[in-house]
Scaffold this motif. Structure first.
Motif, mmCIF file in Angstrom:
data_model
loop_
_atom_site.group_PDB
_atom_site.id
_atom_site.type_symbol
_atom_site.label_atom_id
_atom_site.label_comp_id
_atom_site.label_asym_id
_atom_site.label_seq_id
_atom_site.Cartn_x
_atom_site.Cartn_y
_atom_site.Cartn_z
ATOM 1 N N LEU A 307 26.653 33.628 -29.209
ATOM 2 C CA LEU A 307 26.067 32.357 -29.626
ATOM 3 C C LEU A 307 25.099 31.826 -28.579
ATOM 4 C CD1 LEU A 307 29.339 30.604 -30.882
ATOM 5 C CD2 LEU A 307 27.643 31.797 -32.283
ATOM 6 N N LEU A 308 24.160 31.008 -29.034
ATOM 7 C CA LEU A 308 23.329 30.203 -28.157
ATOM 8 C C LEU A 308 23.564 28.739 -28.490
ATOM 9 C CD1 LEU A 308 19.953 32.188 -28.145
ATOM 10 C CD2 LEU A 308 21.563 31.963 -26.247
ATOM 11 N N PHE A 309 23.078 27.856 -27.622
ATOM 12 C CA PHE A 309 23.331 26.423 -27.785
ATOM 13 C C PHE A 309 22.052 25.651 -27.497
ATOM 14 C CE2 PHE A 309 26.962 28.727 -26.257
ATOM 15 C CZ PHE A 309 27.968 28.383 -27.136
ATOM 16 N N ALA A 310 21.734 24.713 -28.379
ATOM 17 C CA ALA A 310 20.548 23.882 -28.212
ATOM 18 C C ALA A 310 20.983 22.453 -27.939
ATOM 19 C CB ALA A 310 19.663 23.946 -29.454
ATOM 20 N N ALA A 311 20.538 21.906 -26.837
ATOM 21 C CA ALA A 311 20.883 20.535 -26.461
ATOM 22 C C ALA A 311 19.702 19.624 -26.785
ATOM 23 C CB ALA A 311 21.223 20.462 -24.977
ATOM 24 N N GLY A 312 19.953 18.613 -27.588
ATOM 25 C CA GLY A 312 18.934 17.645 -27.963
ATOM 26 C C GLY A 312 19.438 16.236 -27.749
ATOM 27 N N THR A 313 18.542 15.319 -27.504
ATOM 28 C CA THR A 313 18.917 13.939 -27.211
ATOM 29 C C THR A 313 19.022 13.120 -28.488
ATOM 30 O OG1 THR A 313 17.796 14.059 -25.084
ATOM 31 C CG2 THR A 313 18.272 11.866 -25.929
ATOM 32 N N LEU A 314 20.181 12.479 -28.680
ATOM 33 C CA LEU A 314 20.341 11.541 -29.787
ATOM 34 C C LEU A 314 19.995 10.133 -29.329
ATOM 35 C CD1 LEU A 314 21.241 10.974 -32.702
ATOM 36 C CD2 LEU A 314 23.574 10.705 -31.828
ATOM 37 N N SER A 315 20.436 9.790 -28.128
ATOM 38 C CA SER A 315 20.099 8.503 -27.522
ATOM 39 C C SER A 315 20.104 8.700 -26.014
ATOM 40 C CB SER A 315 21.109 7.420 -27.932
ATOM 41 O OG SER A 315 22.393 7.710 -27.392
ATOM 42 N N LYS A 316 19.824 7.631 -25.280
ATOM 43 C CA LYS A 316 19.792 7.758 -23.827
ATOM 44 C C LYS A 316 21.146 8.141 -23.250
ATOM 45 C CE LYS A 316 15.939 4.557 -23.014
ATOM 46 N NZ LYS A 316 15.514 3.315 -22.337
ATOM 47 N N SER A 317 22.198 7.848 -23.960
ATOM 48 C CA SER A 317 23.540 8.089 -23.434
ATOM 49 C C SER A 317 24.289 9.194 -24.173
ATOM 50 C CB SER A 317 24.370 6.799 -23.500
ATOM 51 O OG SER A 317 24.482 6.353 -24.849
ATOM 52 N N GLU A 318 23.653 9.838 -25.140
ATOM 53 C CA GLU A 318 24.381 10.825 -25.942
ATOM 54 C C GLU A 318 23.502 12.033 -26.241
ATOM 55 O OE1 GLU A 318 27.596 10.780 -29.564
ATOM 56 O OE2 GLU A 318 25.909 9.391 -29.668
ATOM 57 N N THR A 319 24.114 13.215 -26.109
ATOM 58 C CA THR A 319 23.439 14.478 -26.364
ATOM 59 C C THR A 319 24.147 15.215 -27.490
ATOM 60 O OG1 THR A 319 22.714 14.686 -24.061
ATOM 61 C CG2 THR A 319 22.785 16.708 -25.356
ATOM 62 N N LEU A 320 23.365 15.859 -28.340
ATOM 63 C CA LEU A 320 23.922 16.716 -29.383
ATOM 64 C C LEU A 320 23.781 18.166 -28.950
ATOM 65 C CD1 LEU A 320 22.505 15.112 -32.668
ATOM 66 C CD2 LEU A 320 24.798 14.852 -31.707
ATOM 67 N N ILE A 321 24.856 18.938 -29.112
ATOM 68 C CA ILE A 321 24.850 20.367 -28.825
ATOM 69 C C ILE A 321 24.921 21.108 -30.150
ATOM 70 C CG2 ILE A 321 25.929 22.270 -27.594
ATOM 71 C CD1 ILE A 321 24.879 20.065 -25.778
ATOM 72 N N LEU A 322 23.833 21.765 -30.521
ATOM 73 C CA LEU A 322 23.770 22.531 -31.759
ATOM 74 C C LEU A 322 24.122 23.978 -31.453
ATOM 75 C CD1 LEU A 322 22.898 22.476 -34.817
ATOM 76 C CD2 LEU A 322 20.635 23.234 -34.011
ATOM 77 N N VAL A 323 25.106 24.508 -32.154
ATOM 78 C CA VAL A 323 25.518 25.900 -31.978
ATOM 79 C C VAL A 323 24.624 26.784 -32.838
ATOM 80 C CG1 VAL A 323 27.407 27.553 -32.194
ATOM 81 C CG2 VAL A 323 27.896 25.178 -31.562
ATOM 82 N N LEU A 324 24.032 27.799 -32.239
ATOM 83 C CA LEU A 324 23.151 28.717 -32.940
ATOM 84 C C LEU A 324 23.833 30.079 -33.068
ATOM 85 C CD1 LEU A 324 19.799 27.881 -31.103
ATOM 86 C CD2 LEU A 324 20.572 27.021 -33.324
ATOM 87 N N ALA A 325 23.983 30.538 -34.290
ATOM 88 C CA ALA A 325 24.622 31.825 -34.553
ATOM 89 C C ALA A 325 23.577 32.840 -34.993
ATOM 90 C CB ALA A 325 25.700 31.674 -35.632
ATOM 91 N N PRO A 326 23.683 34.096 -34.505
ATOM 92 C CA PRO A 326 22.695 35.102 -34.894
ATOM 93 C C PRO A 326 22.889 35.556 -36.336
ATOM 94 C CG PRO A 326 24.423 36.100 -33.569
ATOM 95 C CD PRO A 326 24.691 34.618 -33.576
ATOM 96 N N LYS A 327 21.800 35.868 -36.976
ATOM 97 C CA LYS A 327 21.826 36.457 -38.303
ATOM 98 C C LYS A 327 20.689 37.470 -38.368
ATOM 99 C CE LYS A 327 19.107 32.709 -40.420
ATOM 100 N NZ LYS A 327 19.067 31.708 -41.509
#
Length: 339
Positions: A307-327
């Motif tokens: 797996l890979l992981f993408a970190a994106g900002t939701l707000s100044k105090s919170e981050t979303l970690i999106l799990v990326l699965a290969p296909k």
């Protein structure tokens, strides 16, 4: 130079990977204290990673993949001094990754200076001095090695050190680390018999990395998937987010959605919340590099899972970690965690 490399590697292996595994059950395969992977690390003249291959496999593939991930993620390494570069300008190092108390210690490192390395290196002024001068300047002195010829995936190398074999070869035996192995030219009198290796271990040829899936943070398709997903979130385009998802879709509580309708219910409130904050930057991580940022992996996520992981900002105090699965055709969104 090895000590400087070790500081970067140990941060991810000793203080990250191993401490995380210590919290798992003793029966977990990652907690087999006999596990050992030896990697060949080939660095360019500026310290960036050229390639990493398995010299000696542990017998547990996820462990091998985790070690490769750490070796890549700890780079780029410091600019190597000119005296330790091989004739093609590259640096050749065999590094042992132990599960027991030795961890990734510098005593488990063999390094090589090749007189006749594979072609295609970053040759330049830094390696233009004579072989004799380079020999005199080699840190720790020069060792004349047995004229044992290895022909591996990387080309022909004459001589071997006290480790699992010369760079580019199948390796056998166990060394103790030590000074630089300068691989001298000379006549070859035939191959020596391979040393015995511990029962249950598997020796892999150089280039085995191509036979195992080792996700890289610089995967262009993974970044494209991550940016498209977070872009859809910023726009409030729920359908685009759903179209890029795969199932089961995980969250911190385990499987959060098994169908498109279930995922729509889960993501709906997030879309409304995101519309109040706008978009931000997206960073793609491997398991090792994400652990270096967060301290640990999201719950239920194991090393070596591809797996890979993408970190994106939701707000100044919170981050979303999106799990990326290969296909087969790229990557899909397979999970989401808040941090």
């Amino acid at each position: 130079y090895i000590a400087r490399m070790h500081r970067s590697i140990h941060r991810l292996w000793g203080f990250g990977q191993l401490e995380d595994w210590d919290e798992k059950a003793g029966s977990n395969p990652f907690n087999n204290q006999d596990l050992l992977t030896t990697l060949e690390m080939v660095l360019n003249g500026d310290g960036t990673v050229d390639k990493i291959t398995i010299v000696r496999a542990s017998g547990y593939l996820p462990y091998d993949v985790a070690a490769i991930d750490v070796a890549y993620s700890a780079g780029p390494y410091p600019d190597p001094p000119r005296e330790i570069r091989s004739a093609n300008g590259k640096i050749y190092i065999h590094w042992r990754f132990y599960r027991d108390g030795r961890q990734c210690a510098t005593s488990g490192v063999d390094y090589f200076i090749l007189n006749n390395p594979p072609a295609g290196g970053d040759n330049g002024p830094a390696v233009a001095e004579s072989e004799a001068a380079a020999t005199r300047k080699a840190s720790g002195g020069t060792v004349r090695l047995p004229e044992h010829q290895h022909e591996g995936a990387g080309g022909q190398h004459e001589g071997t050190g006290a480790g699992e074999g010369a760079p580019g070869s199948n390796g056998d035996g166990e060394g103790e680390g030590g000074g630089p192995r300068r691989l001298e030219r000379g006549g070859n009198t035939g191959a020596a018999a391979p040393a015995a290796r511990p029962k249950g271990t598997r020796v892999a040829s150089a280039g085995q990395e191509s036979a195992v899936h080792v996700p890289r943070a610089d995967d262009a398709r993974a970044r494209q998937t991550a940016e498209a997903w977070f872009g859809a979130l910023a726009r409030g385009d729920l359908n685009a987010m759903l179209n890029g998802a795969s199932y089961p879709f995980r969250s911190s509580g385990g499987v959060a959605a098994s169908t498109r309708d279930q995922l729509a219910s889960m993501l709906g409130p997030l879309v409304e919340e995101s519309s109040r904050h706008g978009g931000g930057t997206v960073e793609v991580h491997t398991a090792a590099s994400l652990r270096g940022v967060l301290g640990r992996l999201p719950p239920g996520i194991d090393d070596g899972s591809g797996l890979l992981f993408a970190a994106g900002t939701l707000s100044k105090s919170e981050t979303l970690i999106l799990v990326l699965a290969p296909k087969p055709e790229g990557w899909s969104a397979a999970g989401l965690f808040r941090r």
